[in-house]
Design a protein around this motif. Sequence first.
Motif, PDB file in Angstrom:
ATOM      1  N   PRO A 484       0.823  -1.206   0.000  1.00  0.00           N
ATOM      2  CA  PRO A 484       0.000   0.000   0.000  1.00  0.00           C
ATOM      3  C   PRO A 484       0.864   1.267   0.000  1.00  0.00           C
ATOM      4  CG  PRO A 484      -0.718  -1.548   1.689  1.00  0.00           C
ATOM      5  CD  PRO A 484       0.592  -2.037   1.181  1.00  0.00           C
ATOM      6  N   LYS A 485       0.321   2.334  -0.542  1.00  0.00           N
ATOM      7  CA  LYS A 485       0.958   3.649  -0.512  1.00  0.00           C
ATOM      8  C   LYS A 485      -0.012   4.624   0.128  1.00  0.00           C
ATOM      9  CE  LYS A 485       3.826   2.852  -4.618  1.00  0.00           C
ATOM     10  NZ  LYS A 485       4.186   3.319  -5.960  1.00  0.00           N
ATOM     11  N   PRO A 486       0.467   5.502   1.009  1.00  0.00           N
ATOM     12  CA  PRO A 486       1.845   5.608   1.494  1.00  0.00           C
ATOM     13  C   PRO A 486       2.242   4.395   2.334  1.00  0.00           C
ATOM     14  CG  PRO A 486       0.410   6.970   2.823  1.00  0.00           C
ATOM     15  CD  PRO A 486      -0.438   6.469   1.683  1.00  0.00           C
ATOM     16  N   THR A 487       3.510   4.336   2.662  1.00  0.00           N
ATOM     17  CA  THR A 487       4.036   3.169   3.361  1.00  0.00           C
ATOM     18  C   THR A 487       3.346   2.953   4.697  1.00  0.00           C
ATOM     19  OG1 THR A 487       6.038   2.123   4.216  1.00  0.00           O
ATOM     20  CG2 THR A 487       5.846   4.496   4.491  1.00  0.00           C
ATOM     21  N   VAL A 488       3.269   1.683   5.121  1.00  0.00           N
ATOM     22  CA  VAL A 488       2.585   1.303   6.356  1.00  0.00           C
ATOM     23  C   VAL A 488       3.611   1.241   7.489  1.00  0.00           C
ATOM     24  CG1 VAL A 488       1.251  -0.500   7.501  1.00  0.00           C
ATOM     25  CG2 VAL A 488       0.873  -0.027   5.082  1.00  0.00           C
ATOM     26  N   THR A 489       3.243   1.836   8.627  1.00  0.00           N
ATOM     27  CA  THR A 489       4.090   1.798   9.817  1.00  0.00           C
ATOM     28  C   THR A 489       3.436   0.881  10.847  1.00  0.00           C
ATOM     29  OG1 THR A 489       4.840   4.055   9.418  1.00  0.00           O
ATOM     30  CG2 THR A 489       5.211   3.143  11.613  1.00  0.00           C
ATOM     31  N   LEU A 490       4.217  -0.059  11.389  1.00  0.00           N
ATOM     32  CA  LEU A 490       3.697  -1.059  12.329  1.00  0.00           C
ATOM     33  C   LEU A 490       4.384  -0.940  13.674  1.00  0.00           C
ATOM     34  CD1 LEU A 490       3.796  -4.198   9.990  1.00  0.00           C
ATOM     35  CD2 LEU A 490       1.768  -2.885  10.601  1.00  0.00           C
ATOM     36  N   LEU A 491       3.671  -1.317  14.726  1.00  0.00           N
ATOM     37  CA  LEU A 491       4.266  -1.502  16.044  1.00  0.00           C
ATOM     38  C   LEU A 491       4.575  -2.985  16.186  1.00  0.00           C
ATOM     39  CD1 LEU A 491       5.060  -0.362  18.821  1.00  0.00           C
ATOM     40  CD2 LEU A 491       2.721  -0.848  19.594  1.00  0.00           C
ATOM     41  N   ALA A 492       5.852  -3.351  15.984  1.00  0.00           N
ATOM     42  CA  ALA A 492       6.199  -4.769  15.929  1.00  0.00           C
ATOM     43  C   ALA A 492       7.686  -4.950  16.230  1.00  0.00           C
ATOM     44  CB  ALA A 492       5.880  -5.347  14.542  1.00  0.00           C
ATOM     45  N   LEU A 605      -1.184  -1.084  13.867  1.00  0.00           N
ATOM     46  CA  LEU A 605      -0.990   0.011  12.915  1.00  0.00           C
ATOM     47  C   LEU A 605      -0.740   1.308  13.668  1.00  0.00           C
ATOM     48  CD1 LEU A 605      -3.847  -0.880  10.408  1.00  0.00           C
ATOM     49  CD2 LEU A 605      -1.430  -1.442  10.225  1.00  0.00           C
ATOM     50  N   VAL A 606       0.185   2.121  13.154  1.00  0.00           N
ATOM     51  CA  VAL A 606       0.621   3.334  13.845  1.00  0.00           C
ATOM     52  C   VAL A 606       0.421   4.534  12.930  1.00  0.00           C
ATOM     53  CG1 VAL A 606       2.568   4.499  14.947  1.00  0.00           C
ATOM     54  CG2 VAL A 606       2.321   2.024  15.158  1.00  0.00           C
ATOM     55  N   GLY A 607      -0.019   5.650  13.518  1.00  0.00           N
ATOM     56  CA  GLY A 607      -0.057   6.938  12.815  1.00  0.00           C
ATOM     57  C   GLY A 607      -0.964   6.937  11.604  1.00  0.00           C
ATOM     58  N   ARG A 608      -0.420   7.366  10.482  1.00  0.00           N
ATOM     59  CA  ARG A 608      -1.204   7.471   9.252  1.00  0.00           C
ATOM     60  C   ARG A 608      -1.709   6.113   8.791  1.00  0.00           C
ATOM     61  NH1 ARG A 608       2.264  10.636   4.935  1.00  0.00           N
ATOM     62  NH2 ARG A 608       3.779   9.096   5.684  1.00  0.00           N
ATOM     63  N   SER A 609      -0.997   5.047   9.119  1.00  0.00           N
ATOM     64  CA  SER A 609      -1.455   3.706   8.737  1.00  0.00           C
ATOM     65  C   SER A 609      -2.768   3.377   9.429  1.00  0.00           C
ATOM     66  CB  SER A 609      -0.399   2.665   9.108  1.00  0.00           C
ATOM     67  OG  SER A 609       0.827   2.938   8.461  1.00  0.00           O
ATOM     68  N   ALA A 610      -2.889   3.775  10.698  1.00  0.00           N
ATOM     69  CA  ALA A 610      -4.139   3.538  11.408  1.00  0.00           C
ATOM     70  C   ALA A 610      -5.268   4.360  10.807  1.00  0.00           C
ATOM     71  CB  ALA A 610      -3.969   3.864  12.894  1.00  0.00           C
ATOM     72  N   VAL A 611      -4.975   5.598  10.397  1.00  0.00           N
ATOM     73  CA  VAL A 611      -5.985   6.445   9.769  1.00  0.00           C
ATOM     74  C   VAL A 611      -6.424   5.846   8.431  1.00  0.00           C
ATOM     75  CG1 VAL A 611      -6.437   8.730   8.811  1.00  0.00           C
ATOM     76  CG2 VAL A 611      -5.125   8.501  10.924  1.00  0.00           C
ATOM     77  N   SER A 612      -5.470   5.368   7.633  1.00  0.00           N
ATOM     78  CA  SER A 612      -5.798   4.749   6.351  1.00  0.00           C
ATOM     79  C   SER A 612      -6.658   3.520   6.550  1.00  0.00           C
ATOM     80  CB  SER A 612      -4.516   4.389   5.595  1.00  0.00           C
ATOM     81  OG  SER A 612      -3.731   5.540   5.349  1.00  0.00           O
ATOM     82  N   PHE A 613      -6.331   2.713   7.565  1.00  0.00           N
ATOM     83  CA  PHE A 613      -7.129   1.525   7.838  1.00  0.00           C
ATOM     84  C   PHE A 613      -8.554   1.898   8.221  1.00  0.00           C
ATOM     85  CE2 PHE A 613      -8.869  -1.066  11.327  1.00  0.00           C
ATOM     86  CZ  PHE A 613      -9.109  -2.233  10.638  1.00  0.00           C
ATOM     87  N   ALA A 614      -8.706   2.925   9.083  1.00  0.00           N
ATOM     88  CA  ALA A 614     -10.037   3.344   9.504  1.00  0.00           C
ATOM     89  C   ALA A 614     -10.852   3.846   8.316  1.00  0.00           C
ATOM     90  CB  ALA A 614      -9.927   4.416  10.581  1.00  0.00           C
ATOM     91  N   ALA A 615     -10.181   4.578   7.398  1.00  0.00           N
ATOM     92  CA  ALA A 615     -10.900   5.101   6.238  1.00  0.00           C
ATOM     93  C   ALA A 615     -11.350   3.974   5.315  1.00  0.00           C
ATOM     94  CB  ALA A 615     -10.001   6.078   5.480  1.00  0.00           C
TER      95      ALA A 615
END
Length: 618
Positions: A484-492, A605-615
């Motif tokens: 996916p774009k933008p890149t996904v940031t994970l807590l891992a 999911l962290v930051g913008r990745s969490a927002v993208s997932f919610a959307a």
Amino acid sequence: MISSTNIAATNMDVPGIELPVNHLFGPCGEFADRKREAEFLDGTWSEHVERMKAIQLAVMCFAAWGIVDYFVIGMSWILGLILALRVLALFVTRIPTLFFSDINSKPAFFASVTVSQVYVFSVYLISVYAGQLPIGEQALSALTIIFAFYFGVPNRLVFNIVVCAVSAVIFVAMIAQSDDVSLRSAAMVLMLLGIGNLCGAQFARVTNRMRRSEFMTLAAQRELNEQLISEVASREEAQRIAAVTEENFQSIFVAAPEVLAVVEPGTYRIIQANRKAHELFGPREGLSGRDARDLFVDEKLRKSFDDTALGLRPRAPIEAQLFNGDGKPIWTHISVAFVRFHGAPALLVALQDVTARRHEAEALREARDQANDASRSKSEFLANMSHELRTPLNAIIGFSEALERELFGPVGNPRYLEYAGDIHDSGVHLLNLINDILDLSKIEAGHFRLHEDEADLNDIVASACRIVRHRAQQASINIEIDLPKPTVTLLADERALKQVLINLISNAVKFSNDCGTVRVEAQFTADGLCLAVIDNGIGIAEEDIPRALAPFTQVDGTLSRSHEGTGLGLPLAKYMTELHDGRLLIESTPGVGTRVSVVLPASRLVGRSAVSFAAQSG
């Protein structure tokens, strides 16, 4: 596992003293007591015989190796001799099971097994002398035979140690006579075989101890089961007698094998008690007319008994402590029924002494805990052995790398550089295997800890593909990435998640056809993030998927037999995914391909990745 505080010296025929577990076993992991060792051999003798029969397949491979001798030695009389000796090994190794498989022929059985080991290694030495193979191949073959002796041949450990050690020394002495082998190379081979002997002997010793500990645990469990069966049989017999004589209540009451008493409601006075009651609670004079509530140890149960009597309502049987005739508390199973005695309402109280059963149940719980301790000890043993093996392996890898790079000057013969490279690659492969085993043992023991931090999915995928790409290029397999774009940031844990991807992509490449395609993709789902590795390889049958996820298990197949592997890749990937609160799913069709999905929850999911997932999920 049997703890040192619970093994009494009665097991060693020395009553009244408790000895630690280490005193039960000798240096080779066998029982120090000869009588107990003989009992163990008698109980597992059929297993020894069947294991000796099972190694016939390995001996057939040893005989079939004569084809290689043909290409190495060429057609000659010595080749004919070696082929005849290899074929004769099939009969020599059958001698123990053909002539000495009887349980009374144990010494002859072990002696014939030792002779067959000596014979097999002697034939191998003759083929080495005649074939003049490179020293690396010779050492690897010798090490393989030594490991086969330790891990496969059902011989006593002391005999295995003598055979393997003497064989290793003779082998090194023989190759040292060759002009092509330097003293340093011979010393390295001797060190390698020495390490192999130490590892094999230690593994066999610990295995001997674990098998004998398990034998003792099973023997104790069998004894407890026999006691339980005996108790159940006694109770069934008592019930049968009661059913036959139920027409005469007084006869049943007097002859009942359990405690029976008739109690008057309201006053709780014992009107009549049978012979068993007098044996347990005292003579007739002291029991008749006594308040039944005075027998209860717990005063709260006296009130419960009172409510039952006043309400005349049936209640489920209970277990409670009562005072016996000596004033000592015992555990009893109490049942109350409402009957009419001499025309008046009464309580028929039946008691059963379950003190012994309580003790047996506690013993069974302790046996279960000991078995769990044995499982944990196994995982701790694997972890400790992995650490012990790392030290010599790191030395082998370092020295071979120094030779390969000629850090201290030119080696001279280019072939030595090739041998050093082979040793280095083999050492790295074995070290990676040990790391996998160590990770698995840590996970099973509950000692594996995640080091979580924010990690970039693109970097993790790129790093994993970069490690596997060289192997994929050798098989002309293309690796495609779709993230996916933008890149996904994970807590891992970045290292653990990268290891999951390396294992999955390596499997996909290994089991794909040449010129195939392996695809790595990620997308948001209703559960979170789904990271998938897809290939168009041989696939897995649906019924074989659970086996593929079991440690040290490989699914049989035409292609899988031609590839290396230990069966740890998928289990480690599954465990590490579950440590991240995720799930590992496998979808596969034989002949079409496989899709392995790692589903991580939205909480990772962290930051913008969490927002993208919610959307996307909204």
